[in-house]
Structures are given as C-alpha cells and as structure tokens.
Motif scaffolding. Structure first.
Motif, PDB file in Angstrom:
ATOM      1  N   LYS A 196       0.847  -1.190   0.000  1.00  0.00           N
ATOM      2  CA  LYS A 196       0.000   0.000   0.000  1.00  0.00           C
ATOM      3  C   LYS A 196       0.885   1.243   0.000  1.00  0.00           C
ATOM      4  O   LYS A 196       1.964   1.242   0.593  1.00  0.00           O
ATOM      5  N   VAL A 197       0.402   2.297  -0.608  1.00  0.00           N
ATOM      6  CA  VAL A 197       1.116   3.565  -0.604  1.00  0.00           C
ATOM      7  C   VAL A 197       0.977   4.201   0.774  1.00  0.00           C
ATOM      8  O   VAL A 197      -0.113   4.261   1.338  1.00  0.00           O
ATOM      9  N   CYS A 198       2.106   4.650   1.306  1.00  0.00           N
ATOM     10  CA  CYS A 198       2.123   5.338   2.596  1.00  0.00           C
ATOM     11  C   CYS A 198       3.115   6.495   2.472  1.00  0.00           C
ATOM     12  O   CYS A 198       4.321   6.283   2.553  1.00  0.00           O
ATOM     13  N   GLY A 199       2.607   7.686   2.243  1.00  0.00           N
ATOM     14  CA  GLY A 199       3.490   8.831   2.010  1.00  0.00           C
ATOM     15  C   GLY A 199       4.207   8.670   0.682  1.00  0.00           C
ATOM     16  O   GLY A 199       3.567   8.501  -0.351  1.00  0.00           O
ATOM     17  N   ASN A 200       5.529   8.680   0.726  1.00  0.00           N
ATOM     18  CA  ASN A 200       6.334   8.511  -0.481  1.00  0.00           C
ATOM     19  C   ASN A 200       6.906   7.105  -0.601  1.00  0.00           C
ATOM     20  O   ASN A 200       7.845   6.876  -1.354  1.00  0.00           O
ATOM     21  N   ALA A 201       6.377   6.173   0.153  1.00  0.00           N
ATOM     22  CA  ALA A 201       6.897   4.805   0.142  1.00  0.00           C
ATOM     23  C   ALA A 201       5.725   3.818   0.160  1.00  0.00           C
ATOM     24  O   ALA A 201       4.566   4.211   0.126  1.00  0.00           O
ATOM     25  N   TYR A 202       6.065   2.551   0.211  1.00  0.00           N
ATOM     26  CA  TYR A 202       5.064   1.494   0.294  1.00  0.00           C
ATOM     27  C   TYR A 202       5.232   0.730   1.596  1.00  0.00           C
ATOM     28  O   TYR A 202       6.341   0.520   2.067  1.00  0.00           O
ATOM     29  N   THR A 203       4.112   0.302   2.154  1.00  0.00           N
ATOM     30  CA  THR A 203       4.164  -0.665   3.244  1.00  0.00           C
ATOM     31  C   THR A 203       3.820  -2.020   2.638  1.00  0.00           C
ATOM     32  O   THR A 203       3.148  -2.096   1.605  1.00  0.00           O
ATOM     33  N   SER A 204       4.290  -3.082   3.247  1.00  0.00           N
ATOM     34  CA  SER A 204       3.990  -4.420   2.729  1.00  0.00           C
ATOM     35  C   SER A 204       3.752  -5.370   3.892  1.00  0.00           C
ATOM     36  O   SER A 204       4.580  -5.477   4.795  1.00  0.00           O
ATOM     37  N   ASP A 205       2.607  -6.025   3.857  1.00  0.00           N
ATOM     38  CA  ASP A 205       2.231  -6.977   4.899  1.00  0.00           C
ATOM     39  C   ASP A 205       1.608  -8.218   4.275  1.00  0.00           C
ATOM     40  O   ASP A 205       1.163  -8.181   3.129  1.00  0.00           O
ATOM     41  N   THR A 229       0.387  -9.817   9.313  1.00  0.00           N
ATOM     42  CA  THR A 229       1.515  -9.026   9.802  1.00  0.00           C
ATOM     43  C   THR A 229       1.126  -7.554   9.806  1.00  0.00           C
ATOM     44  O   THR A 229       0.266  -7.122   9.044  1.00  0.00           O
ATOM     45  N   HIS A 230       1.810  -6.803  10.670  1.00  0.00           N
ATOM     46  CA  HIS A 230       1.533  -5.375  10.791  1.00  0.00           C
ATOM     47  C   HIS A 230       2.832  -4.573  10.866  1.00  0.00           C
ATOM     48  O   HIS A 230       2.818  -3.424  11.297  1.00  0.00           O
ATOM     49  N   CYS A 231       3.930  -5.182  10.459  1.00  0.00           N
ATOM     50  CA  CYS A 231       5.222  -4.504  10.556  1.00  0.00           C
ATOM     51  C   CYS A 231       5.468  -3.554   9.387  1.00  0.00           C
ATOM     52  O   CYS A 231       6.263  -2.631   9.492  1.00  0.00           O
ATOM     53  N   GLY A 232       4.811  -3.768   8.255  1.00  0.00           N
ATOM     54  CA  GLY A 232       4.920  -2.860   7.128  1.00  0.00           C
ATOM     55  C   GLY A 232       6.125  -3.031   6.241  1.00  0.00           C
ATOM     56  O   GLY A 232       6.298  -2.282   5.286  1.00  0.00           O
ATOM     57  N   ASN A 233       6.979  -4.011   6.532  1.00  0.00           N
ATOM     58  CA  ASN A 233       8.179  -4.186   5.705  1.00  0.00           C
ATOM     59  C   ASN A 233       8.478  -5.641   5.356  1.00  0.00           C
ATOM     60  O   ASN A 233       9.630  -6.035   5.233  1.00  0.00           O
ATOM     61  N   VAL A 234       7.449  -6.442   5.169  1.00  0.00           N
ATOM     62  CA  VAL A 234       7.641  -7.841   4.774  1.00  0.00           C
ATOM     63  C   VAL A 234       8.178  -7.892   3.352  1.00  0.00           C
ATOM     64  O   VAL A 234       7.666  -7.207   2.468  1.00  0.00           O
ATOM     65  N   ALA A 250      10.452 -12.712   6.028  1.00  0.00           N
ATOM     66  CA  ALA A 250      11.627 -11.880   6.267  1.00  0.00           C
ATOM     67  C   ALA A 250      11.238 -10.411   6.338  1.00  0.00           C
ATOM     68  O   ALA A 250      10.421  -9.935   5.552  1.00  0.00           O
ATOM     69  N   CYS A 251      11.869  -9.708   7.286  1.00  0.00           N
ATOM     70  CA  CYS A 251      11.695  -8.261   7.432  1.00  0.00           C
ATOM     71  C   CYS A 251      13.069  -7.620   7.597  1.00  0.00           C
ATOM     72  O   CYS A 251      13.792  -7.952   8.538  1.00  0.00           O
ATOM     73  N   PRO A 252      13.437  -6.709   6.696  1.00  0.00           N
ATOM     74  CA  PRO A 252      14.724  -6.036   6.852  1.00  0.00           C
ATOM     75  C   PRO A 252      14.709  -5.094   8.053  1.00  0.00           C
ATOM     76  O   PRO A 252      13.686  -4.491   8.370  1.00  0.00           O
ATOM     77  N   ASP A 253      15.853  -4.993   8.700  1.00  0.00           N
ATOM     78  CA  ASP A 253      15.999  -4.106   9.853  1.00  0.00           C
ATOM     79  C   ASP A 253      17.404  -3.520   9.798  1.00  0.00           C
ATOM     80  O   ASP A 253      18.323  -4.033  10.438  1.00  0.00           O
TER      81      ASP A 253
END
Length: 107
Positions: free
Chosen positions: A34-43, A58-63, A77-80
C-alpha cells in the motif's frame, strides 16, 4: 459520467505480490503493498480457502519474502537496517515469533 483520475486514486491502490498456497492448498497468502506517504508498506494477508475470509497476519509494514512451512505456518523476512529478521506465524496466532536474524540486507 466518467470520473477523472485524481492524486488520491493512486494512494488507495494496493499491489499484490507473491501469492502462494499452503502445502495442503487450504490457505492462500499474498503480500499486499500500500502507498504510505512517499513509500510502500507491505504486509502478509492470508485467506482460508474454505471460509473465504481474508485476514491481515503481519503489521510490521516491511515484509519482503515469505514461504509456507508445515502445519499452516508462514516464515517471512523483514529487513531491519543491516540485518534481516525472520519470523514465523501460524494461522491461529496473532503475533509472529522471531526465529533468527542474519547480518544481510534484503531488497
């Protein structure tokens, strides 16, 4: 009457990627971006194919990636920063469990 495309038309748009069925084909999972500001979230969203119910797992937004394990469990996987964390979540749980961390970046 036709409606013109507006700026917010694109912010309401969701991208689906990496659809996959569980081993017994009773569940399907997909990454929703989903679009969130100038980036995408992914769950990850999971659908029980018998009940036709879609649930956000998931609700972390970076899957970035996931795979089905046995017994309706997803490993994802989620980058950190400089690391990538790997979590597992089952169809019956609401919170993922951290399984391991690798010192690598994922795209």
């Amino acid at each position: 009457m036709k409606q013109r495309i507006q700026i917010d038309t694109f912010s309401r748009y969701h991208f689906l990627s990496a659809p996959a069925f569980s081993k017994d084909a009773s569940m399907a999972a997909v990454i929703v971006k989903k679009v969130c500001g100038n980036a995408y979230t992914s769950d990850i969203y999971v659908m029980n194919c018998d009940e036709k119910q879609l649930v956000q797992k998931t609700h972390c937004g970076n899957v970035r990636h996931f795979t089905w394990l046995h017994d309706h469990t997803l490993l994802f996987a989620c980058p950190d920063g400089e690391f990538t964390q790997f979590f597992a979540i089952s169809d019956t749980s609401s919170e993922p469990d951290l399984r391991f961390t690798l010192p690598i970046k994922t795209l």
